[in-house]
Design an enzyme around this catalytic site. Structure first.
Site, PDB file in Angstrom:
ATOM      1  N   ASN A   9     -29.366  30.606 -13.511  1.00  0.00           N
ATOM      2  CA  ASN A   9     -28.959  30.331 -14.891  1.00  0.00           C
ATOM      3  C   ASN A   9     -27.445  30.128 -14.873  1.00  0.00           C
ATOM      4  O   ASN A   9     -26.699  31.095 -14.743  1.00  0.00           O
ATOM      5  CB  ASN A   9     -29.368  31.522 -15.765  1.00  0.00           C
ATOM      6  N   LYS A  11     -25.519  29.216 -17.179  1.00  0.00           N
ATOM      7  CA  LYS A  11     -24.872  29.557 -18.452  1.00  0.00           C
ATOM      8  C   LYS A  11     -23.870  28.466 -18.853  1.00  0.00           C
ATOM      9  O   LYS A  11     -24.144  27.287 -18.630  1.00  0.00           O
ATOM     10  CB  LYS A  11     -24.237  30.951 -18.365  1.00  0.00           C
ATOM     11  N   HIS A  95     -33.012  34.477 -23.941  1.00  0.00           N
ATOM     12  CA  HIS A  95     -32.032  35.188 -23.115  1.00  0.00           C
ATOM     13  C   HIS A  95     -31.255  36.178 -23.998  1.00  0.00           C
ATOM     14  O   HIS A  95     -30.975  35.890 -25.163  1.00  0.00           O
ATOM     15  CB  HIS A  95     -31.070  34.192 -22.458  1.00  0.00           C
ATOM     16  N   GLU A  97     -28.248  36.891 -24.154  1.00  0.00           N
ATOM     17  CA  GLU A  97     -27.012  36.351 -24.738  1.00  0.00           C
ATOM     18  C   GLU A  97     -27.324  35.535 -25.989  1.00  0.00           C
ATOM     19  O   GLU A  97     -26.547  35.512 -26.941  1.00  0.00           O
ATOM     20  CB  GLU A  97     -26.252  35.524 -23.676  1.00  0.00           C
ATOM     21  N   GLU A 167     -34.851  41.453 -17.990  1.00  0.00           N
ATOM     22  CA  GLU A 167     -33.410  41.537 -17.758  1.00  0.00           C
ATOM     23  C   GLU A 167     -32.824  42.673 -18.588  1.00  0.00           C
ATOM     24  O   GLU A 167     -32.532  42.478 -19.785  1.00  0.00           O
ATOM     25  CB  GLU A 167     -32.732  40.229 -18.152  1.00  0.00           C
ATOM     26  N   GLY A 173     -24.440  40.690 -15.714  1.00  0.00           N
ATOM     27  CA  GLY A 173     -23.020  40.391 -15.537  1.00  0.00           C
ATOM     28  C   GLY A 173     -22.150  41.622 -15.364  1.00  0.00           C
ATOM     29  O   GLY A 173     -20.925  41.539 -15.446  1.00  0.00           O
ATOM     30  N   SER A 213     -27.426  41.045 -12.379  1.00  0.00           N
ATOM     31  CA  SER A 213     -26.598  41.358 -11.209  1.00  0.00           C
ATOM     32  C   SER A 213     -27.328  41.234  -9.875  1.00  0.00           C
ATOM     33  O   SER A 213     -27.031  41.963  -8.933  1.00  0.00           O
ATOM     34  CB  SER A 213     -25.950  42.742 -11.357  1.00  0.00           C
TER      35      SER A 213
HETATM   36  P1  PGA Z   1     -26.143  37.974 -13.894  1.00  0.00           P
HETATM   37  O1  PGA Z   1     -26.922  37.273 -15.109  1.00  0.00           O
HETATM   38  O2  PGA Z   1     -26.929  37.650 -12.646  1.00  0.00           O
HETATM   39  O3  PGA Z   1     -24.773  37.362 -13.895  1.00  0.00           O
HETATM   40  O4  PGA Z   1     -26.133  39.441 -14.169  1.00  0.00           O
HETATM   41  C1  PGA Z   1     -28.317  37.253 -15.150  1.00  0.00           C
HETATM   42  C2  PGA Z   1     -28.787  36.510 -16.367  1.00  0.00           C
HETATM   43  O5  PGA Z   1     -28.141  36.594 -17.404  1.00  0.00           O
HETATM   44  O6  PGA Z   1     -29.829  35.812 -16.326  1.00  0.00           O
END
Ligand code: PGA
Length: 255
Positions: A9, A11, A95, A97, A167, A173, A213
Site C-alpha cells: 500500500n 499510500k 483502511h 487512515e 491491521e 506506521g 509495521s
Molecule cells: P505500515 O502500514 O506497514 O507502514 O505499518 C500498513 C498499512 O497501513 O497498510
C-alpha cells in the site's frame, strides 16, 4: 492451501514516474513471484504508469479506495469501474487512515466493498482496533463488528472474493508489530466469524492478511501463523529490497 498474498500500500507516495520505476524494479526482482500472489496499490494518479510497468509481470494492481456509485457528483472520488478501466485487479477499502482521517464509517466501507465486488474487483477489506480499544479488551468486539458490517448481506461467493486485512491501528506506521500470538488470535476469530456468515468451506478459502509495521526482517515470524495468509505492507513496500524480502518470506510459507 491458501496462496499467500502480499500487497504493498503505497499510500500518498510516488508520482507517476517514480512509481513506475519502483514497479519496474519489483517486476524485475520478483520474476514469477513463486507461489505468492503480489499486489501493489499506488496513488490514483500513478495507476496508469504502474499498470504499464507491470503489464508483463504477475504483479497485480490495486486502488487504495473506491466510491460506491459508478459515476456522479462526488468531487474527489474515483469509482470501481474507473479503477477497472485503468487496469486495476482489486481495491483496498476501509483502511484505518480512511476511517480516522476521512470519516469512513462501517456503512460506507460496506457500500464501497459492494461496489468493488460488483465491478469485479478483488476487495481487500481492512479492520482493526485502536490502542485504547485493545487496552480495554475490546479488540474482538470491535474487529468482529467491523467485519460483520463490511460483509453484511454478502453471498458466500462475494465473501470468497474478499480478502480481509487485520491491521491493528496501533501497529500501523509505528514500528510496533503485533506479536504472532496476538495477530493469530484475531485472525482465527475472523475466520470463525466468516464461517458463521458464509460457511466453513468459504471461510477456509478467504485470505486474511496482517498489516502494521511488517518488514523484511519480521515478516517470516508473523506469516508462519496458521491463519495469517499474507500481509498488507505500507512503509516497507516503498523499499524494493524490503518488499522483495517480505514476498520471499511468504514464499517460504507457501513451501
Ligand atoms: P505500515 O502500514 O506497514 O507502514 O505499518 C500498513 C498499512 O497501513 O497498510
Amino acid at each position: 492451501m491458501r496462496t499467500p498474498f502480499i500487497c504493498g500500500n503505497w499510500k500518498m507516495h510516488l508520482s507517476p514516474e517514480p512509481a513506475a520505476a519502483l514497479a519496474r524494479e519489483l517486476a524485475a526482482k520478483l520474476g514469477d513471484c513463486e507461489g505468492v500472489e503480489v499486489g501493489i496499490a499506488p496513488p490514483f494518479v500513478s495507476l496508469p504508469s504502474v499498470a504499464e510497468a507491470i503489464a508483463r509481470s504477475p504483479i497485480r494492481l490495486f486502488g487504495q479506495n473506491c466510491h460506491w456509485d459508478k459515476q456522479g457528483a462526488f468531487t474527489g472520488e474515483v469509482s470501481a469501474p474507473m479503477l477497472r478501466d485503468v487496469g486495476c485487479d482489486g481495491v483496498i477499502v476501509g483502511h484505518s487512515e480512511r476511517r480516522h482521517f476521512f470519516g469512513e464509517t462501517d456503512a460506507t466501507v460496506h457500500a464501497r466493498a459492494k461496489a468493488a465486488l460488483a465491478a469485479g474487483l478483488q476487495t481487500i477489506i481492512c479492520v482493526g482496533e485502536t490502542l485504547a480499544q485493545r487496552e480495554s479488551n475490546q479488540t474482538l468486539e470491535v474487529v468482529g463488528h467491523q467485519l460483520r458490517a463490511a460483509v453484511s448481506g454478502f453471498s458466500p461467493e462475494q465473501v470468497a472474493a474478499c480478502v480481509i486485512a487485520y491491521e491493528p491501528v496501533w501497529a500501523i506506521g509505528t514500528g510496533k508489530i503485533a506479536t504472532p500470538a496476538q495477530a493469530q488470535e484475531v485472525h482465527a476469530a475472523i475466520r470463525g466469524w466468516l464461517g458463521d456468515l458464509a460457511g466453513a468451506s468459504t471461510a477456509s478459502r478467504v485470505r486474511i492478511q496482517y498489516g502494521g509495521s511488517v518488514k523484511g526482517d519480521n515478516a517470516l515470524e508473523i506469516l508462519q501463523q496458521p491463519d495469517i495468509d499474507g500481509a498488507l505492507v505500507g512503509g516497507a513496500s516503498l523499499k524494493g529490497d524490503d518488499f522483495v524480502r517480505i514476498v520471499a518470506a511468504a514464499g517460504q510459507k507457501a513451501g
